[in-house]
Scaffold this active site. Structure first.
Site, PDB file in Angstrom:
ATOM      1  CG  HIS A  11      -1.776   1.203   1.367  1.00  0.00           C
ATOM      2  ND1 HIS A  11      -3.108   1.211   1.018  1.00  0.00           N
ATOM      3  CD2 HIS A  11      -1.500   2.456   1.792  1.00  0.00           C
ATOM      4  CE1 HIS A  11      -3.600   2.419   1.236  1.00  0.00           C
ATOM      5  NE2 HIS A  11      -2.649   3.192   1.710  1.00  0.00           N
ATOM      6  CD  GLU A  12       1.535   3.607   3.672  1.00  0.00           C
ATOM      7  OE1 GLU A  12       1.734   4.666   3.044  1.00  0.00           O
ATOM      8  OE2 GLU A  12       0.472   3.392   4.301  1.00  0.00           O
ATOM      9  CG  HIS A  46       0.320   8.918  -6.765  1.00  0.00           C
ATOM     10  ND1 HIS A  46      -0.694   9.376  -5.957  1.00  0.00           N
ATOM     11  CD2 HIS A  46       0.061   9.434  -7.990  1.00  0.00           C
ATOM     12  CE1 HIS A  46      -1.521  10.109  -6.659  1.00  0.00           C
ATOM     13  NE2 HIS A  46      -1.092  10.163  -7.901  1.00  0.00           N
ATOM     14  CG  HIS A  69       0.278   6.227  -0.661  1.00  0.00           C
ATOM     15  ND1 HIS A  69      -0.764   6.913  -1.247  1.00  0.00           N
ATOM     16  CD2 HIS A  69      -0.238   5.642   0.462  1.00  0.00           C
ATOM     17  CE1 HIS A  69      -1.863   6.732  -0.504  1.00  0.00           C
ATOM     18  NE2 HIS A  69      -1.574   5.970   0.527  1.00  0.00           N
TER      19      HIS A  69
HETATM   20 ZN   LIG Z   1      -2.791   5.252   2.048  1.00  0.00          ZN
END
Ligand SMILES: [Zn+2]
Length: 686
Positions: A469-470, A476, A473
């Site tokens: 998940h991290e 991104h 990010h």
């Molecule tokens: Zn998040």
């Protein structure tokens, strides 16, 4: 002390902060100078005699304040990941000063007039689509920060923002203080009954780090508390740990968040009213994809009732098991995870202790990197010679398909007393090429319990999902490919920001990723297919519990921020309890975050009236991953290329609805989400 390294040239690799030489007392003078510099830059833009143009106003504004940003980003990252009482004191003193500077900038009359003039002529300025979007974003930022207010209102608004900055800083520090103060020391087999060896190892390590000899220590770090509640046979100790965990921020004394949270709510209400909105939720939601409270509540309602019905089924299974074991059939909140794990073992023949050896941290990091290479052609090259702020932090060069350097990645994976809880991504520097090319510097923080010296750190599937998940990010930020910093990387609307992270989680359990990377830490053997099959079969078990806990917190967030009364509730825990009773939350299930330690809402402000964003983004990520399924390949080149261009690389240079439609060829549907969570009507009735 005569030389302040922050005020010198940062002669560091990649322009990283001068980690080794900075002390807490260096920050305030550096902030002061950088604020003065930025103020001069802003005045120069506002006071120039040339008529406003995109270049001399918007592009110049976007380039301004870079020195302040790099100091500010360094400081806030350090305060989150490796804090000290000296840094905390600077944090409390600087919060209102930085807020005042921000207010001064965004209420700058002369600057706003130039932006407003450009905004009025935006059709005739021959702007690129990105420039048009950047102009609109800045115009909106200024209006939203009170640029159009009368001077008296501006003054009051700046006071409100300054006080909010101070209060939200203290709220987070208080939660950390309660987490650090708690120590449940386990001595001997009687205290440790039920705990698998990997949990004991992590707790021995925590005790050793704090000088507690060969005891085992349960802290309020999530990576301790959740396994403890899952495995400990000591019901009394589970209750003790659970009570400490759920009452953080709610104790008399200097770390009490009750008054702080109330004052934050009072001020947010005033902030919203100054903008002409009835409630803070109305104000906050204007800058989101959802746009209004109704859209958020509609989504939450679509999952709330089905999830509660499914949670009741889960509860029955827990009660039946407890009775069958000759134990009381009453499931208290501190019992749920314990019995849920037992049911999972029974039904799916699956227990954490069997799975974790196949998920060592090092291999899961390799897996995350490998997926980024297969999807986007990225390579992560470790730089063991480059030191960061703590020996556990790894620094990587990130190289693109043509081997060019595209950014720097810092990985900070372990829990420690100086780090706040949770997992998050942050930036030291954003990508842009406005004037000069600036490469992103991104950090991922996790709070995994570190394995003992010489032993590996083993992750649960949930931990591995958090890692992915991290990292999503992080991508991104790293893949950002825009001109202006205002729309770079994760600077997107907040109910869009969880799309790249949640989408990335999907690759973790893809069969070919698991087959390649989930290998036993000792033998290197791939995880047996039978275990993988059981893992997939068990995926929906416990989903209702998680969904109710999440949606309950999101509904409390909306309730507390949508009140139109001037005064906040006199007693926040009571308000929370009443709200949850009205919603008929099963008390055994509980919620993810109670108000007095709900850092998403009160430590910083970005998720206030915004905890719903994870579910909003899940509608998008479930639908987006289906694009790969439809292509028949989780690494389909054309789909991955579209994903990079439209989502991971585009930042906020395109409105999120348009960006999504460009990727998918249509707007998202909610069905894939309901299917994924087992909440379709068909799932419930069968
Ligand atoms: Zn998040």
């Amino acid at each position: 002390m005569n030389v302040n390294p922050l005020l010198q040239d940062w002669k560091t690799p990649y322009g990283l902060p001068p980690f080794g030489s900075v002390q807490a007392q260096h920050f305030e003078p550096a902030f002061e100078r950088a604020i003065a510099e930025h103020r001069a830059e802003i005045d120069a833009i506002a006071n120039q005699t040339a008529a406003p143009s995109f270049e001399n106003t918007i592009a110049a504004l976007d380039r301004s304040g870079r020195n302040l940003d790099r100091i500010d980003n360094f400081f806030h990252n350090l305060a989150a990941s490796e804090t000290s009482s000296a840094l905390q004191a600077v944090q409390v003193r600087m919060a209102p000063v930085l807020a005042a500077h921000s207010s001064e900038t965004y209420m700058h009359r002369g600057l706003y007039e130039r932006i407003d003039a450009l905004h009025a002529q935006r059709e005739s300025l021959a702007l690129t689509p990105e420039q048009r979007r950047v102009l609109e974003r800045y115009h909106f930022d200024f209006a939203r920060s009170g640029a159009r207010f009368e001077p008296a209102a501006q003054q009051r608004y700046a006071q409100v923002m300054g006080r909010l900055a101070e209060l939200t800083t203290r709220f987070g520090q208080n939660v950390l203080a309660d987490e650090t103060a708690f120590q449940l020391v386990l001595r001997g087999e009687v205290d440790a009954a039920g705990l698998p060896e990997f949990v004991r190892a992590a707790m021995r390590e925590a005790a050793r780090e704090r000088g507690l000899g060969d005891a085992m220590l349960v802290t309020l770090s999530r990576s301790h508390i959740v396994p403890f509640l899952t495995f400990s046979e000591r019901r009394d100790l589970r209750e003790q740990a659970w009570r400490a965990w759920t009452t953080r921020g709610e104790h008399d004394g200097e770390h009490d968040n009750r008054g702080i949270a109330r004052e934050i709510l009072t001020l947010r209400n005033e902030q919203a009213r100054l903008h002409g909105y009835a409630s803070f939720a109305d104000y906050a939601l204007t800058d989101t994809m959802a746009g209004r409270q109704g859209a958020v509540l509609d989504l939450l309602k679509q999952v709330w009732e089905p999830a509660k019905r499914r949670a009741a089924d889960e509860q029955q299974a827990l009660e039946a098991l407890a009775l069958a074991r000759g134990e009381p059939g009453v499931i208290e909140p501190w019992d749920w995870r314990y019995y849920a794990e037992k049911v999972r073992q029974q039904r799916y023949d699956l227990d954490e202790a069997t799975i974790k050896p196949y998920f060592p941290l090092d291999r899961m990091i390799e897996a995350a990197f490998d997926c980024a290479q297969r999807l986007f052609g990225l390579r992560f090259v470790a730089q063991p010679g480059v030191a960061a702020y703590h020996p556990d932090v790894q620094v990587y060069e990130v190289r693109g398909a043509d081997d060019a350097l595209i950014g720097i990645f810092l990985h900070d994976n372990f829990a420690r007393p100086t780090k706040r809880s949770g997992a998050w991504m942050s930036s030291y520097r954003y990508q842009s090429r406005n004037g000069q090319v600036t490469l992103p510097i991104v950090v991922n923080n996790n709070n995994f319990a570190k394995g003992a010296p010489g032993a590996p750190t083993l992750l649960s599937v949930d931990d591995a999902r958090t890692l992915f998940h991290e990292f999503g990010h992080g991508l991104h930020g790293l893949l950002s490919n825009v001109t202006y910093e205002r729309v770079s990387g994760t600077n997107v609307l907040r109910d869009f920001v969880e799309l790249p992270s949640q989408l990335y989680e999907h690759w973790l359990l893809e069969p070919e990723v698991i087959a390649r990377h989930a290998r036993h830490w000792q033998t290197g053997e791939p995880i047996p297919q039978a275990l993988v099959d059981r893992l997939h079969a068990a995926r929906r078990w416990g989903q209702a519990y998680e969904t109710v806990r999440y949606a309950g917190s999101a509904l409390v967030d909306m309730a507390v921020h949508s009140r139109i009364e001037k005064e906040p509730p006199a007693d926040l825990p009571e308000f929370e309890a009443e709200t949850l009773a009205r919603l008929k939350l099963p008390p055994e299930v509980g919620i993810n975050h109670r108000l007095l330690h709900f850092q998403h809402l009160f430590s910083g402000s970005s998720y206030a009236a915004g905890y719903y964003v994870y579910l909003w983004a899940e509608v998008l990520d479930a639908d987006a991953f289906d694009a790969f399924k439809e292509a028949g390949d989780p690494f389909d080149r054309a789909t991955a290329e579209r994903l990079r261009r439209c989502i991971y690389g585009a930042g906020d240079s395109v409105a999120p609805q348009q960006a999504y439609a460009a990727f998918r060829g249509r707007m998202p549907s909610i069905e894939p989400l309901l299917r994924k969570r087992g909440l379709l009507v068909a799932d419930i009735t069968t």
